[in-house]
Design a protein around this motif. Structure first.
Motif, PDB file in Angstrom:
ATOM      1  N   GLN A  78       0.560  -0.641  -0.091  1.00 22.42           N
ATOM      2  CA  GLN A  78      -0.333  -0.210  -0.069  1.00 22.42           C
ATOM      3  C   GLN A  78       0.943   1.278  -0.271  1.00 22.42           C
ATOM      4  O   GLN A  78       0.991   2.215  -0.686  1.00 22.42           O
ATOM      5  CB  GLN A  78      -0.693   0.279   1.058  1.00 22.42           C
ATOM      6  N   ARG A  85      -3.049  -1.413 -19.446  1.00 21.08           N
ATOM      7  CA  ARG A  85      -1.792  -0.138 -19.419  1.00 21.08           C
ATOM      8  C   ARG A  85      -1.856   1.176 -20.162  1.00 21.08           C
ATOM      9  O   ARG A  85      -2.518   2.337 -19.421  1.00 21.08           O
ATOM     10  CB  ARG A  85      -0.027  -0.267 -19.467  1.00 21.08           C
ATOM     11  N   LEU A  96       2.390   1.725  -3.552  1.00 19.00           N
ATOM     12  CA  LEU A  96       1.520   2.022  -4.262  1.00 19.00           C
ATOM     13  C   LEU A  96       1.411   3.476  -4.196  1.00 19.00           C
ATOM     14  O   LEU A  96       1.352   4.418  -5.666  1.00 19.00           O
ATOM     15  CB  LEU A  96       0.491   1.112  -4.551  1.00 19.00           C
ATOM     16  N   ALA A  97       1.321   4.000  -2.963  1.00 14.53           N
ATOM     17  CA  ALA A  97       1.224   5.115  -2.966  1.00 14.53           C
ATOM     18  C   ALA A  97       2.185   6.116  -2.851  1.00 14.53           C
ATOM     19  O   ALA A  97       2.265   7.690  -3.372  1.00 14.53           O
ATOM     20  CB  ALA A  97       0.213   5.809  -1.433  1.00 14.53           C
ATOM     21  N   THR A 133      -1.949  -1.872 -12.982  1.00 17.91           N
ATOM     22  CA  THR A 133      -1.804  -1.032 -14.270  1.00 17.91           C
ATOM     23  C   THR A 133      -0.498  -0.491 -13.058  1.00 17.91           C
ATOM     24  O   THR A 133       0.612  -0.047 -13.051  1.00 17.91           O
ATOM     25  CB  THR A 133      -2.636  -0.494 -14.263  1.00 17.91           C
ATOM     26  N   GLU A 134      -1.237  -0.117 -11.290  1.00 14.38           N
ATOM     27  CA  GLU A 134      -0.396   0.214 -10.427  1.00 14.38           C
ATOM     28  C   GLU A 134       1.161  -0.108 -10.326  1.00 14.38           C
ATOM     29  O   GLU A 134       1.866  -0.020 -10.137  1.00 14.38           O
ATOM     30  CB  GLU A 134      -1.410   0.920  -9.334  1.00 14.38           C
ATOM     31  N   PHE A 135       1.060  -1.723 -10.366  1.00 14.51           N
ATOM     32  CA  PHE A 135       1.413  -2.389  -9.724  1.00 14.51           C
ATOM     33  C   PHE A 135       2.356  -2.628 -10.305  1.00 14.51           C
ATOM     34  O   PHE A 135       3.720  -1.456 -10.128  1.00 14.51           O
ATOM     35  CB  PHE A 135       1.017  -3.767  -9.871  1.00 14.51           C
ATOM     36  N   TRP A 136       2.172  -2.407 -12.601  1.00 16.02           N
ATOM     37  CA  TRP A 136       3.727  -2.370 -12.569  1.00 16.02           C
ATOM     38  C   TRP A 136       3.859  -1.134 -12.795  1.00 16.02           C
ATOM     39  O   TRP A 136       5.049  -0.963 -13.375  1.00 16.02           O
ATOM     40  CB  TRP A 136       2.895  -3.585 -14.277  1.00 16.02           C
ATOM     41  N   GLN A 137       3.418   0.391 -13.149  1.00 13.75           N
ATOM     42  CA  GLN A 137       3.767   1.330 -12.662  1.00 13.75           C
ATOM     43  C   GLN A 137       5.371   1.553 -12.025  1.00 13.75           C
ATOM     44  O   GLN A 137       6.508   2.152 -12.009  1.00 13.75           O
ATOM     45  CB  GLN A 137       2.835   2.837 -12.763  1.00 13.75           C
ATOM     46  N   VAL A 138       4.695   0.956 -10.822  1.00 13.08           N
ATOM     47  CA  VAL A 138       5.674   1.702  -9.325  1.00 13.08           C
ATOM     48  C   VAL A 138       7.159   0.670  -9.714  1.00 13.08           C
ATOM     49  O   VAL A 138       8.094   1.063  -9.901  1.00 13.08           O
ATOM     50  CB  VAL A 138       5.504   0.321  -8.404  1.00 13.08           C
ATOM     51  N   ARG A 188      -6.807  -4.060 -12.360  1.00 16.66           N
ATOM     52  CA  ARG A 188      -5.565  -3.722 -11.319  1.00 16.66           C
ATOM     53  C   ARG A 188      -4.279  -3.499 -11.600  1.00 16.66           C
ATOM     54  O   ARG A 188      -3.780  -2.815 -10.416  1.00 16.66           O
ATOM     55  CB  ARG A 188      -6.278  -4.242  -9.650  1.00 16.66           C
ATOM     56  N   ASP A 244       9.224   2.855 -12.626  1.00 16.92           N
ATOM     57  CA  ASP A 244       9.269   3.723 -11.543  1.00 16.92           C
ATOM     58  C   ASP A 244      10.371   3.626 -10.952  1.00 16.92           C
ATOM     59  O   ASP A 244      11.420   4.683 -10.818  1.00 16.92           O
ATOM     60  CB  ASP A 244       8.536   4.552 -11.133  1.00 16.92           C
TER      61      ASP A 244
END
Length: 207
Positions: free
Chosen positions: A24, A173, A27-28, A111-116, A109, A119
């Protein structure tokens, strides 16, 4: 399957508690911006407890490694009599896809995981290491099962699967709903395994 005892259940609960809190926060705020102290505080445990369960911060993000190893080991060692080990592995990957299992990673869901991951240089490096370990494990299991080209087959199968998976993540994505090409992705997984196994079979030993 043996049901874990109370002690094992408690350990798993603490592990999940730490991993969930860490995820969490990652992701944030991103992976590098989060400290182990913050993770410990969010999970309600000590820093020492965090390190007892996760020696490296990256392992809190990629926390399903042990589960993946167990599932794939069971797929090959527990295959039906006479079944080809690569076919058994393919069938297990397809089953994970059909179940929408988190290890399949095929859902909007994620998408956020792979963005982290994208980055974070540390997470990208950790992912490469994890894939190398997974390839070595699959090769060892195939060799144990008597496969004649275990290392080459493991490398080709994992590479073929990874290329198809990365393409699927790119489409998700970009805004394409995962369910809109669920069947297409399933067929791609099956073809990847079959094509990789066939390619390995055309190359002479000692591979």
């Amino acid at each position: 399957m043996v049901t874990p005892g109370l002690r094992e259940q408690k350990k798993q609960q603490v592990r999940d508690q730490i991993s969930d809190a860490a995820t969490q926060l990652f992701l944030a705020r991103g992976f590098e911006a989060v400290s182990v102290t913050e993770i410990a505080e969010a999970a309600g445990v000590s820093r020492m407890t965090v390190f007892n369960y996760f020696p490296r911060k990256e392992e809190m993000f990629f926390d399903r490694g042990p589960e993946a190893q167990r599932i794939l080991t069971e797929a090959i060692r527990g295959r039906a009599p006479g079944q080809d080990p690569v076919a058994a592995l393919r069938d297990r990957f397809l089953a994970l896809h059909d179940e929408r299992h988190p290890l399949a990673g095929f859902a909007d869901r994620f998408t956020e995981f792979w963005q982290v991951v994208v980055d974070s240089p540390a997470l990208r490096a950790a992912l490469r290491e994890a894939l190398e370990r997974l390839e070595a494990m699959i090769a060892a299991l195939l060799a144990e099962a008597g496969h004649p080209r275990a290392e080459l087959t493991a490398a080709l199968v994992l590479a073929a699967y990874r290329v198809g998976y990365v393409e699927a993540i790119r489409r998700i994505r970009a805004g394409e709903p995962a369910e809109s090409f669920f069947a297409e992705q399933r067929a791609r997984i099956a073809r990847a395994f079959d094509a990789a196994a066939a390619a390995a079979a055309t190359i002479d030993p000692p591979w």
